[in-house]
Write a protein that holds these residues in place. Structure first.
Motif, PDB file in Angstrom:
ATOM      1  N   VAL A  62       0.883  -1.063  -0.058  1.00  0.00           N
ATOM      2  CA  VAL A  62       0.002   0.088  -0.007  1.00  0.00           C
ATOM      3  C   VAL A  62       0.992   1.249  -0.087  1.00  0.00           C
ATOM      4  O   VAL A  62       2.225   1.017   0.082  1.00  0.00           O
ATOM      5  N   ALA A  63       0.301   2.416   0.138  1.00  0.00           N
ATOM      6  CA  ALA A  63       1.024   3.473  -0.161  1.00  0.00           C
ATOM      7  C   ALA A  63       0.166   4.936   0.660  1.00  0.00           C
ATOM      8  O   ALA A  63      -1.246   4.583   0.583  1.00  0.00           O
ATOM      9  N   ASN A  64       0.550   5.889   0.875  1.00  0.00           N
ATOM     10  CA  ASN A  64       0.073   7.026   1.479  1.00  0.00           C
ATOM     11  C   ASN A  64      -0.646   7.894   0.369  1.00  0.00           C
ATOM     12  O   ASN A  64      -1.632   8.375   0.272  1.00  0.00           O
ATOM     13  N   GLN A  65       0.377   8.033  -0.804  1.00  0.00           N
ATOM     14  CA  GLN A  65       0.196   9.268  -1.880  1.00  0.00           C
ATOM     15  C   GLN A  65      -0.064   8.177  -3.178  1.00  0.00           C
ATOM     16  O   GLN A  65       0.479   7.925  -4.073  1.00  0.00           O
ATOM     17  N   ALA A 102       8.942  12.544   1.000  1.00  0.00           N
ATOM     18  CA  ALA A 102       7.984  13.322   0.254  1.00  0.00           C
ATOM     19  C   ALA A 102       6.564  12.653   0.602  1.00  0.00           C
ATOM     20  O   ALA A 102       5.807  12.214  -0.382  1.00  0.00           O
ATOM     21  N   GLY A 103       6.205  12.326   1.932  1.00  0.00           N
ATOM     22  CA  GLY A 103       4.836  11.910   2.092  1.00  0.00           C
ATOM     23  C   GLY A 103       4.777  10.338   2.547  1.00  0.00           C
ATOM     24  O   GLY A 103       3.490   9.809   2.868  1.00  0.00           O
ATOM     25  N   GLU A 104       5.916   9.628   2.409  1.00  0.00           N
ATOM     26  CA  GLU A 104       5.823   8.128   2.655  1.00  0.00           C
ATOM     27  C   GLU A 104       6.726   7.809   3.939  1.00  0.00           C
ATOM     28  O   GLU A 104       7.150   6.646   4.082  1.00  0.00           O
ATOM     29  N   SER A 105       7.060   8.750   4.472  1.00  0.00           N
ATOM     30  CA  SER A 105       7.842   8.556   5.934  1.00  0.00           C
ATOM     31  C   SER A 105       7.032   7.730   6.945  1.00  0.00           C
ATOM     32  O   SER A 105       5.919   7.641   6.872  1.00  0.00           O
ATOM     33  N   MET A 109       3.257   7.596   7.561  1.00  0.00           N
ATOM     34  CA  MET A 109       2.461   6.489   7.425  1.00  0.00           C
ATOM     35  C   MET A 109       1.512   6.416   8.983  1.00  0.00           C
ATOM     36  O   MET A 109       0.459   6.123   8.794  1.00  0.00           O
ATOM     37  N   LYS A 110       2.137   6.976   9.950  1.00  0.00           N
ATOM     38  CA  LYS A 110       1.506   6.906  11.189  1.00  0.00           C
ATOM     39  C   LYS A 110       0.239   7.633  11.130  1.00  0.00           C
ATOM     40  O   LYS A 110      -0.907   7.366  11.553  1.00  0.00           O
ATOM     41  N   GLU A 111       0.496   9.129  10.688  1.00  0.00           N
ATOM     42  CA  GLU A 111      -0.676  10.026  10.385  1.00  0.00           C
ATOM     43  C   GLU A 111      -1.806   9.512   9.519  1.00  0.00           C
ATOM     44  O   GLU A 111      -3.076   9.606   9.688  1.00  0.00           O
ATOM     45  N   TYR A 112      -1.218   8.679   8.478  1.00  0.00           N
ATOM     46  CA  TYR A 112      -2.230   8.436   7.434  1.00  0.00           C
ATOM     47  C   TYR A 112      -3.099   7.150   8.066  1.00  0.00           C
ATOM     48  O   TYR A 112      -4.421   7.182   7.720  1.00  0.00           O
ATOM     49  N   ILE A 197       4.857   1.362  -7.373  1.00  0.00           N
ATOM     50  CA  ILE A 197       5.784   1.398  -6.271  1.00  0.00           C
ATOM     51  C   ILE A 197       7.160   2.006  -6.596  1.00  0.00           C
ATOM     52  O   ILE A 197       7.917   1.776  -7.415  1.00  0.00           O
ATOM     53  N   LYS A 198       7.252   3.249  -5.676  1.00  0.00           N
ATOM     54  CA  LYS A 198       8.672   4.100  -6.019  1.00  0.00           C
ATOM     55  C   LYS A 198       9.964   3.671  -5.448  1.00  0.00           C
ATOM     56  O   LYS A 198      10.047   4.071  -4.206  1.00  0.00           O
ATOM     57  N   ARG A 199      10.607   2.790  -6.033  1.00  0.00           N
ATOM     58  CA  ARG A 199      11.844   2.223  -5.506  1.00  0.00           C
ATOM     59  C   ARG A 199      12.900   3.395  -5.866  1.00  0.00           C
ATOM     60  O   ARG A 199      13.128   4.166  -6.963  1.00  0.00           O
ATOM     61  N   LYS A 200      13.969   3.411  -5.146  1.00  0.00           N
ATOM     62  CA  LYS A 200      15.221   3.990  -5.344  1.00  0.00           C
ATOM     63  C   LYS A 200      15.814   3.529  -6.495  1.00  0.00           C
ATOM     64  O   LYS A 200      16.171   2.486  -6.500  1.00  0.00           O
TER      65      LYS A 200
END
Length: 201
Positions: A62-65, A102-105, A109-112, A197-200
């Motif tokens: 899953v993801a936040n954004q 940028a929104g996936e820390s 995640m806790k806030e989401y 999924i946003k991989r580095k």
């Protein structure tokens, strides 16, 4: 001959920069990296073996954004609740390593999770190690394992990730029903559509 060698070298390089493309997780496979420790939003370190219930384990990337997450939140929450009530553990995994600042820390995640009423473990996947091990590429993307830790279903939640009102086949729901009834899963895989999924790199 030189052209063939050059072509093979280019293909090898492309595969190296495309994680998950050459290692599809097959039905019947065990839970990948089941003892790896991941950080839950509670701060605890948890493995997928820890998360597994008496009747199996549901893993959802899953993801936040992600717009698809917003469209599927109610479905994910309902299926998580059903799974847990039937002793199937649930682990939601965030592998968006490239977007940690940028929104996936972990804090995001806790806030989401709080804002959207997550009712399961929400785990941070460092360097997308679990996503690579599962060959997961989208959010949401689902993997259901039986009580023996064998994969019985992988793919989408249903046949209409973009529009809940248009759903005709509830793939994950049907797979869970078959699993709990002690039957072979009728449809063991489906396409997972959603955000990448946003991989580095």
């Amino acid at each position: 001959m030189i052209k063939s060698a050059l072509y093979l070298s280019v293909c090898t390089l492309l595969l190296a920069f495309n994680p998950g493309s050459d290692a599809s997780l097959e039905i019947g496979a065990p839970i990948p990296k089941a003892d790896n420790r991941l950080t839950d939003i509670s701060g605890k370190e948890v493995s997928l073996n820890n998360a597994k219930g008496a009747n199996g384990l549901l893993v959802v990337f899953v993801a936040n954004q992600c717009p698809y997450m917003l469209r599927n939140e109610e479905r994910i929450l309902a299926l998580s609740k059903q799974a847990k009530s039937n002793h199937i553990g649930v682990a939601l995994i965030n592998s968006n390593e490239a977007n940690r600042s940028a929104g996936e820390s972990l804090n995001a995640m806790k806030e989401y999770a709080t804002a959207h009423g997550f009712n399961a473990l929400y785990l941070l996947d460092r360097n997308a190690e679990m996503a690579d091990a599962f060959d997961a590429n989208h959010t949401p993307e689902c993997y259901l394992f039986d009580k023996n830790s064998k994969l019985v279903y992988k793919g989408g939640i249903d046949d209409s990730p973009g529009n809940a009102d248009a759903v005709k086949i509830k793939h994950l729901q049907n797979a869970m029903n078959d699993l709990l009834a002690g039957k072979s899963v009728g449809v063991a895989s489906s396409n997972a559509l959603g955000c990448n999924i946003k991989r580095k790199l």
